[in-house]
Design an enzyme around this catalytic site. Structure first.
Site, PDB file in Angstrom:
ATOM      1  N   GLU A 286      14.209   0.158  36.595  1.00 58.35           N
ATOM      2  CA  GLU A 286      12.591   0.029  36.577  1.00 58.35           C
ATOM      3  C   GLU A 286      11.972   1.067  37.360  1.00 58.35           C
ATOM      4  O   GLU A 286      12.716   1.622  38.205  1.00 58.35           O
ATOM      5  CB  GLU A 286      12.314  -1.187  37.470  1.00 58.35           C
ATOM      6  CG  GLU A 286      12.541  -2.510  36.790  1.00 58.35           C
ATOM      7  CD  GLU A 286      11.886  -2.389  35.448  1.00 58.35           C
ATOM      8  OE1 GLU A 286      10.681  -2.402  35.341  1.00 58.35           O
ATOM      9  OE2 GLU A 286      12.507  -2.362  34.132  1.00 58.35           O
TER      10      GLU A 286
ATOM     11  N   LEU B 130       6.153 -14.439  26.803  1.00 59.02           N
ATOM     12  CA  LEU B 130       6.070 -14.321  28.121  1.00 59.02           C
ATOM     13  C   LEU B 130       4.509 -14.355  28.313  1.00 59.02           C
ATOM     14  O   LEU B 130       3.911 -13.102  27.823  1.00 59.02           O
ATOM     15  CB  LEU B 130       6.679 -13.310  28.910  1.00 59.02           C
ATOM     16  CG  LEU B 130       8.026 -13.469  28.937  1.00 59.02           C
ATOM     17  CD1 LEU B 130       9.022 -12.543  29.855  1.00 59.02           C
ATOM     18  CD2 LEU B 130       8.822 -14.676  29.056  1.00 59.02           C
TER      19      LEU B 130
ATOM     20  N   ASN C 157     -41.432 -20.559  -6.086  1.00 62.08           N
ATOM     21  CA  ASN C 157     -41.956 -19.337  -5.351  1.00 62.08           C
ATOM     22  C   ASN C 157     -42.591 -19.668  -3.881  1.00 62.08           C
ATOM     23  O   ASN C 157     -43.454 -20.493  -4.115  1.00 62.08           O
ATOM     24  CB  ASN C 157     -43.066 -18.468  -6.184  1.00 62.08           C
ATOM     25  CG  ASN C 157     -43.449 -17.033  -5.664  1.00 62.08           C
ATOM     26  OD1 ASN C 157     -43.462 -16.984  -4.445  1.00 62.08           O
ATOM     27  ND2 ASN C 157     -43.309 -16.133  -6.489  1.00 62.08           N
TER      28      ASN C 157
ATOM     29  N   GLN D 203       5.506 -22.031  34.011  1.00 61.65           N
ATOM     30  CA  GLN D 203       6.240 -21.048  35.070  1.00 61.65           C
ATOM     31  C   GLN D 203       5.474 -21.119  36.288  1.00 61.65           C
ATOM     32  O   GLN D 203       4.494 -20.263  36.404  1.00 61.65           O
ATOM     33  CB  GLN D 203       6.865 -19.705  34.661  1.00 61.65           C
ATOM     34  CG  GLN D 203       7.475 -18.839  35.596  1.00 61.65           C
ATOM     35  CD  GLN D 203       7.517 -17.468  35.398  1.00 61.65           C
ATOM     36  OE1 GLN D 203       6.752 -16.702  34.672  1.00 61.65           O
ATOM     37  NE2 GLN D 203       8.659 -16.714  35.918  1.00 61.65           N
TER      38      GLN D 203
ATOM     39  N   ARG E 236      -5.775  -6.684  36.939  1.00 63.54           N
ATOM     40  CA  ARG E 236      -6.541  -5.665  36.603  1.00 63.54           C
ATOM     41  C   ARG E 236      -7.521  -5.746  35.645  1.00 63.54           C
ATOM     42  O   ARG E 236      -8.500  -5.088  35.263  1.00 63.54           O
ATOM     43  CB  ARG E 236      -5.797  -4.315  36.082  1.00 63.54           C
ATOM     44  CG  ARG E 236      -5.169  -3.758  37.423  1.00 63.54           C
ATOM     45  CD  ARG E 236      -4.328  -2.583  36.893  1.00 63.54           C
ATOM     46  NE  ARG E 236      -2.675  -3.197  36.540  1.00 63.54           N
ATOM     47  CZ  ARG E 236      -2.075  -2.658  35.712  1.00 63.54           C
ATOM     48  NH1 ARG E 236      -2.240  -1.449  35.372  1.00 63.54           N
ATOM     49  NH2 ARG E 236      -1.056  -3.039  35.356  1.00 63.54           N
TER      50      ARG E 236
ATOM     51  N   ALA F 104     -52.973 -21.528  -1.089  1.00 59.85           N
ATOM     52  CA  ALA F 104     -53.125 -20.946   0.343  1.00 59.85           C
ATOM     53  C   ALA F 104     -53.520 -21.601   1.344  1.00 59.85           C
ATOM     54  O   ALA F 104     -54.649 -22.097   1.425  1.00 59.85           O
ATOM     55  CB  ALA F 104     -53.407 -19.427   0.013  1.00 59.85           C
TER      56      ALA F 104
ATOM     57  N   ASP G 150       0.693 -10.082  26.005  1.00 60.62           N
ATOM     58  CA  ASP G 150      -0.295  -9.279  26.283  1.00 60.62           C
ATOM     59  C   ASP G 150       0.246  -7.921  25.468  1.00 60.62           C
ATOM     60  O   ASP G 150      -0.335  -6.841  25.850  1.00 60.62           O
ATOM     61  CB  ASP G 150      -0.436  -8.741  27.762  1.00 60.62           C
ATOM     62  CG  ASP G 150       0.718  -8.317  28.441  1.00 60.62           C
ATOM     63  OD1 ASP G 150       1.876  -8.205  27.916  1.00 60.62           O
ATOM     64  OD2 ASP G 150       0.717  -8.185  29.830  1.00 60.62           O
TER      65      ASP G 150
ATOM     66  N   ASN H 271      -3.566  -4.142  29.795  1.00 59.52           N
ATOM     67  CA  ASN H 271      -3.552  -4.444  31.580  1.00 59.52           C
ATOM     68  C   ASN H 271      -4.815  -4.577  32.115  1.00 59.52           C
ATOM     69  O   ASN H 271      -5.258  -5.089  33.041  1.00 59.52           O
ATOM     70  CB  ASN H 271      -2.616  -3.686  32.263  1.00 59.52           C
ATOM     71  CG  ASN H 271      -1.181  -3.767  32.061  1.00 59.52           C
ATOM     72  OD1 ASN H 271      -0.717  -4.839  31.916  1.00 59.52           O
ATOM     73  ND2 ASN H 271      -0.612  -2.778  31.435  1.00 59.52           N
TER      74      ASN H 271
HETATM   75  C1  UD1 Z   1       8.393  -5.019  32.322  1.00 56.83           C
HETATM   76  C2  UD1 Z   1       9.912  -4.469  32.211  1.00 56.83           C
HETATM   77  C3  UD1 Z   1       9.828  -3.002  31.782  1.00 56.83           C
HETATM   78  C4  UD1 Z   1       9.070  -2.515  30.606  1.00 56.83           C
HETATM   79  C5  UD1 Z   1       7.612  -3.159  30.910  1.00 56.83           C
HETATM   80  C6  UD1 Z   1       6.780  -2.697  29.583  1.00 56.83           C
HETATM   81  C7  UD1 Z   1      10.946  -6.096  33.701  1.00 56.83           C
HETATM   82  C8  UD1 Z   1      11.523  -6.299  34.897  1.00 56.83           C
HETATM   83  N1  UD1 Z   1      10.756  -4.900  33.454  1.00 56.83           N
HETATM   84  O1  UD1 Z   1       7.827  -4.290  33.554  1.00 56.83           O
HETATM   85  O2  UD1 Z   1      11.250  -2.535  31.851  1.00 56.83           O
HETATM   86  O3  UD1 Z   1       8.973  -1.074  30.667  1.00 56.83           O
HETATM   87  O4  UD1 Z   1       7.727  -4.565  31.019  1.00 56.83           O
HETATM   88  O5  UD1 Z   1       5.594  -3.218  29.809  1.00 56.83           O
HETATM   89  O6  UD1 Z   1      11.170  -7.077  32.809  1.00 56.83           O
HETATM   90  N2  UD1 Z   1       5.755 -12.316  33.323  1.00 56.83           N
HETATM   91  C9  UD1 Z   1       6.006 -13.500  33.227  1.00 56.83           C
HETATM   92  N3  UD1 Z   1       6.439 -14.245  34.356  1.00 56.83           N
HETATM   93  C10 UD1 Z   1       7.048 -13.459  35.395  1.00 56.83           C
HETATM   94  C11 UD1 Z   1       6.976 -12.226  35.384  1.00 56.83           C
HETATM   95  C12 UD1 Z   1       6.110 -11.489  34.173  1.00 56.83           C
HETATM   96  O7  UD1 Z   1       5.242 -14.398  32.240  1.00 56.83           O
HETATM   97  O8  UD1 Z   1       7.328 -14.113  36.419  1.00 56.83           O
HETATM   98  C13 UD1 Z   1       5.063 -11.730  31.879  1.00 56.83           C
HETATM   99  C14 UD1 Z   1       3.710 -11.009  32.388  1.00 56.83           C
HETATM  100  O9  UD1 Z   1       2.502 -11.824  32.168  1.00 56.83           O
HETATM  101  C15 UD1 Z   1       3.788 -10.076  31.393  1.00 56.83           C
HETATM  102  C16 UD1 Z   1       5.096  -9.465  31.161  1.00 56.83           C
HETATM  103  O10 UD1 Z   1       6.080 -10.694  31.528  1.00 56.83           O
HETATM  104  O11 UD1 Z   1       3.089 -10.302  30.218  1.00 56.83           O
HETATM  105  C17 UD1 Z   1       5.635  -8.520  31.964  1.00 56.83           C
HETATM  106  O12 UD1 Z   1       5.681  -8.443  33.080  1.00 56.83           O
HETATM  107  P1  UD1 Z   1       5.276  -7.284  34.147  1.00 56.83           P
HETATM  108  O13 UD1 Z   1       5.635  -7.794  35.598  1.00 56.83           O
HETATM  109  O14 UD1 Z   1       4.112  -6.585  33.799  1.00 56.83           O
HETATM  110  O15 UD1 Z   1       6.533  -6.236  33.913  1.00 56.83           O
HETATM  111  P2  UD1 Z   1       6.566  -4.928  34.204  1.00 56.83           P
HETATM  112  O16 UD1 Z   1       6.662  -4.664  35.388  1.00 56.83           O
HETATM  113  O17 UD1 Z   1       5.414  -4.388  33.368  1.00 56.83           O
HETATM  114 CA    CA Z   2       3.291  -4.860  32.311  1.00 48.20          CA
END
Ligand code: UD1
Ligand code: CA
Length: 457
Positions: A154, A8, A377, A73, A15, A423, A104, A227
């Site tokens: 969450e 993902l 040289n 997506q 941030r 030289a 990430d 992040n």
């Molecule tokens: C998510 C988890 C949480 C976990 C945490 C660890 C869920 C609902 N929650 O939360 O339980 O503790 O990660 O860091 O899964 N992303 C996409 N498409 C989307 C949404 C997110 O590609 O539609 C990717 C983001 O780029 C990111 C990752 O998924 O790399 C996590 O998404 P983020 O929204 O940061 O999840 P958290 O709220 O951190």
């Molecule tokens: Ca996250």
């Protein structure tokens, strides 16, 4: 058993406060996402699908060299939606397993992922969890009295009691593909963030009567995400420590493991020694007994046995033969080859040149587009004038030639073997082998000449 890996990487990374999509920021010289892709490749999956979104085509374009499938997506509706988007292109085989990683979370190790995947031998779902002193922000793992996993809640949806749970969801999970597909189809976005949570598949698996397996990462840094720039810097330091330790295990002596930066791949032979504040970039190969002095930058270099790079030198895309000594304060630019035992001293710049065995360019010179023979040289302050404002021209210097100090060799020009250049010469046409050639106005003295004096007012 077949394995598909979904990474993902669609998030914006607000941030980071950058126009570059988050997963393209570099750690140890490589995009965050590239680290994850390479770890995924180490597991030898049938396919790797990367879900991208924010930043549009920038991400797939930047990493087009990797054999992965890119799926857009368009709207980030949650982690569950993101995985579901990837599922659409997976065309899973019946027994196929799916592993979910994050673009990430760069330092996850393939050994840890193999452990996690083993959990699927007994159940259709396995989670990578961790215990944190400060679990805030993460999803919490809710277990029953027997310690079996029930669901993930969450942070934003958690009760006070649930927020006190120290075991967190790293986000990384593995599942039987077809079961995962079934659960994903049943997700809703009825939660505090209005998102389709991947984490809701856990409760769905439990409701079907399955046990959920869990395993831990060996090191906490494996599961840390990036992040913001602070977290990026922390993981950078962590990874530099890992890389320095790996080099020391291979026998490299580091004056200070905290003052070496490796941004790429380093191959080393025995007894390499590296002083402080050295940066190694690209692909560097360091032969036996190589010494690198303080404050050097080396990018894509190949140093044969016994080479010494003295302090404050910069070398890029070059090949250095055994026993050469370079620096201090030398600059070797791309496409340069130094043969055995050559010496390059302070304030010398060499570009696109071949320097023969045992030749010396010890002080304050520029040698570009040149071919220099053996045992030549080159005196202090020699300049190859290789550029006429439009084109570059070559300088050829034969074996055993001696170029006097402060000489300009106006290319194209050739100095024959054994020739001597006096030289201070400006050499504009070829200098024959074995002869002394010089171009210099004759020295004269004016007897009785007086310096002007200030008039007394
Ligand atoms: C998510 C988890 C949480 C976990 C945490 C660890 C869920 C609902 N929650 O939360 O339980 O503790 O990660 O860091 O899964 N992303 C996409 N498409 C989307 C949404 C997110 O590609 O539609 C990717 C983001 O780029 C990111 C990752 O998924 O790399 C996590 O998404 P983020 O929204 O940061 O999840 P958290 O709220 O951190
Ligand atoms: Ca996250």
């Amino acid at each position: 058993m077949d394995l598909s890996i979904v990474i993902l990487a669609a998030g914006k990374g607000t941030r980071m406060r950058s126009k570059l999509p988050k997963v393209l920021h570099r750690l140890a010289g490589k995009a965050l996402l590239a680290h994850v892709i390479e770890t995924a490749q180490a597991l030898d999956p049938r396919r790797i699908v990367v879900v991208y979104g924010h930043g549009g085509e920038t991400v797939p374009r930047a990493l087009s060299g990797y054999a992965v499938q890119w799926v857009e997506q368009a709207e980030q509706l949650g982690t569950g939606h993101a995985v579901d988007t990837a599922m659409a292109v997976l065309s899973l085989s019946t027994s196929e397993r799916v592993l979910v990683l994050y673009g990430d979370v760069p330092l996850i190790r393939h050994e840890t992922l193999r452990d996690l995947l083993q959990g699927l031998d007994r159940t259709p779902l396995a989670l990578l969890t961790a215990h944190l002193d400060d679990p805030s922000g993460y999803g919490r793992i809710v277990r029953d009295e027997q310690g079996e996993i029930l669901r993930i809640v969450e942070q934003k949806d958690a009760s006070d009691a649930e927020r006190r749970i120290g075991e967190i969801n790293t986000g990384i999970l593995a599942a039987e593909g077809q079961a995962l597909q079934r659960w994903l189809a049943r997700l809703d976005n009825d939660n505090a963030q209005g998102e389709y949570y991947l984490t809701d598949v856990i409760a769905l698996a439990v409701a079907e009567g399955h046990r959920v397996a869990s395993s831990r990462a060996t090191h906490l840094w494996e599961i840390l995400g990036v992040n913001d720039k602070l977290q990026l810097a922390e993981l950078e330091r962590r990874q530099q420590q890992n890389l320095a330790q790996a080099l020391m295990r291979q026998g490299v002596t580091l004056a200070d493991p905290a003052r070496l930066d490796v941004r790429g791949r380093v191959e080393v032979d025995r007894d390499v020694s590296i002083d402080v504040n050295v940066v190694l970039e690209g692909h560097c190969v360091l032969g036996e007994d190589v010494y690198i002095g303080p404050n050097c930058l080396l990018r894509d270099v190949r140093l044969a046995a016994g080479v010494r790079i003295e302090a404050n030198s910069v070398l890029e895309q070059c090949q250095v033969g055994a026993g050469c000594v370079i620096g201090p304060f030398a600059r070797i630019r791309p496409d340069t080859e130094l043969d055995e035992g050559a010496r390059v001293g302070n304030f010398v710049e060499i570009k696109k040149s071949r320097i023969g065995r045992g030749s010396k360019i010890n002080h304050l010179s520029y040698v570009g587009d040149s071919q220099v023979g053996q045992r030549v040289n080159i005196g202090a302050g020699t300049i190859t004038c290789n550029y006429d404002g439009a084109n570059k021209h070559r300088t050829v210097i034969g074996d055993d030639a001696f170029i006097g100090s402060d000489t300009q060799l106006v290319a194209p020009v050739e100095v024959g073997a054994g020739a001597t250049i006096g030289a201070g010469s400006t050499i504009t046409s070829d200098a024959p082998a074995g002869e002394l050639t010089l171009s210099r106005s004759k020295q004269r003295t004016i007897p009785g000449w007086q310096r002007p004096r200030k008039e007394k007012g």
